[in-house]
Write an enzyme that holds these catalytic residues in place. Sequence first.
Site, PDB file in Angstrom:
ATOM      1  N   ASP A 128      20.947 -10.288  73.085  1.00 16.95           N
ATOM      2  CA  ASP A 128      22.387 -10.530  72.923  1.00 16.95           C
ATOM      3  C   ASP A 128      23.315  -9.554  73.667  1.00 16.95           C
ATOM      4  O   ASP A 128      24.315  -9.105  73.100  1.00 16.95           O
ATOM      5  CB  ASP A 128      22.751 -10.559  71.433  1.00 16.95           C
ATOM      6  N   ASP A 161      23.333 -15.194  71.512  1.00 20.32           N
ATOM      7  CA  ASP A 161      23.948 -15.801  70.347  1.00 20.32           C
ATOM      8  C   ASP A 161      24.784 -16.959  70.905  1.00 20.32           C
ATOM      9  O   ASP A 161      25.512 -16.785  71.902  1.00 20.32           O
ATOM     10  CB  ASP A 161      24.845 -14.727  69.696  1.00 20.32           C
ATOM     11  N   HIS A 196      26.959 -19.912  69.350  1.00 20.54           N
ATOM     12  CA  HIS A 196      27.460 -20.585  68.148  1.00 20.54           C
ATOM     13  C   HIS A 196      28.422 -21.727  68.451  1.00 20.54           C
ATOM     14  O   HIS A 196      29.258 -21.628  69.358  1.00 20.54           O
ATOM     15  CB  HIS A 196      28.222 -19.580  67.271  1.00 20.54           C
ATOM     16  N   HIS A 256      32.619 -15.422  67.301  1.00 16.72           N
ATOM     17  CA  HIS A 256      32.045 -14.723  68.464  1.00 16.72           C
ATOM     18  C   HIS A 256      31.023 -15.623  69.129  1.00 16.72           C
ATOM     19  O   HIS A 256      30.446 -16.506  68.494  1.00 16.72           O
ATOM     20  CB  HIS A 256      31.375 -13.415  68.022  1.00 16.72           C
ATOM     21  N   LYS A 266      20.241 -18.898  70.346  1.00 16.54           N
ATOM     22  CA  LYS A 266      20.048 -18.966  68.898  1.00 16.54           C
ATOM     23  C   LYS A 266      21.388 -19.036  68.191  1.00 16.54           C
ATOM     24  O   LYS A 266      22.410 -18.657  68.766  1.00 16.54           O
ATOM     25  CB  LYS A 266      19.256 -17.746  68.418  1.00 16.54           C
ATOM     26  N   CYS A 321      20.767  -8.231  65.018  1.00 11.11           N
ATOM     27  CA  CYS A 321      19.840  -9.117  65.728  1.00 11.11           C
ATOM     28  C   CYS A 321      18.643  -8.382  66.333  1.00 11.11           C
ATOM     29  O   CYS A 321      17.549  -8.943  66.395  1.00 11.11           O
ATOM     30  CB  CYS A 321      20.590  -9.920  66.780  1.00 11.11           C
TER      31      CYS A 321
END
Length: 183
Positions: free
Chosen positions: A5, A47, A49, A66, A91, A130
């Site tokens: 990340d 990451d 989202h 974020h 993810k 993470c």
Amino acid sequence: MLVVDVQNDFCAGGRLAVDDADQIIPLLNRLIAAARRAGATIVASRDWHPPDHVSFKDQGGTWPPHCVQESTGAAFHPDLQLPEDAWEVRKGASRNRDQYSALDGTGLATQLKEAGIRRVWVGGLALDVCVRATALDATEAGFETHLLVDATRPVNADPGDGDAAVRELADAGVITESSVSKE
Ligand code: VGL
Ligand code: ZN
């Protein structure tokens, strides 16, 4: 080597900026280059989202919004030097559940095993979230797991949180490594 990340939103000026995150990038770049020369596979997670992800405060979660898919914040930091053949893992793309670990439901553990990989080195962001979850999953999945302590930073302002994560990982069998000499 798992680079967790290293995205704009976790770096200076980002929406969930980790203190001093940018400082680890030159070291990560050196470690990535050395690992690549030694024939290691480089895996970079992101990451990723949806805009209404369950982990966001306005959805009752913990974090400011974020790493929204396709946004600049979700891009890799421009200074991060990934080889062309790096694997990428995304993810946190399901609205209703979070995935802190790059090995949680991504298929990565299986892919690594199929590639004959038995040892992993983990660095990136954030140490207490993470990176922690990824290293715990990796050791649980049977990989010899190393934490690149100097190539990670914790998100929580409380300075004890990073140390607590390192202790917890060590207790779980993760080998903690300082990559720079401490004079
Ligand atoms: C992370 C908080 C929320 C991380 C991801 O990459 O450590 N932290 N989502
Ligand atoms: Zn997230």
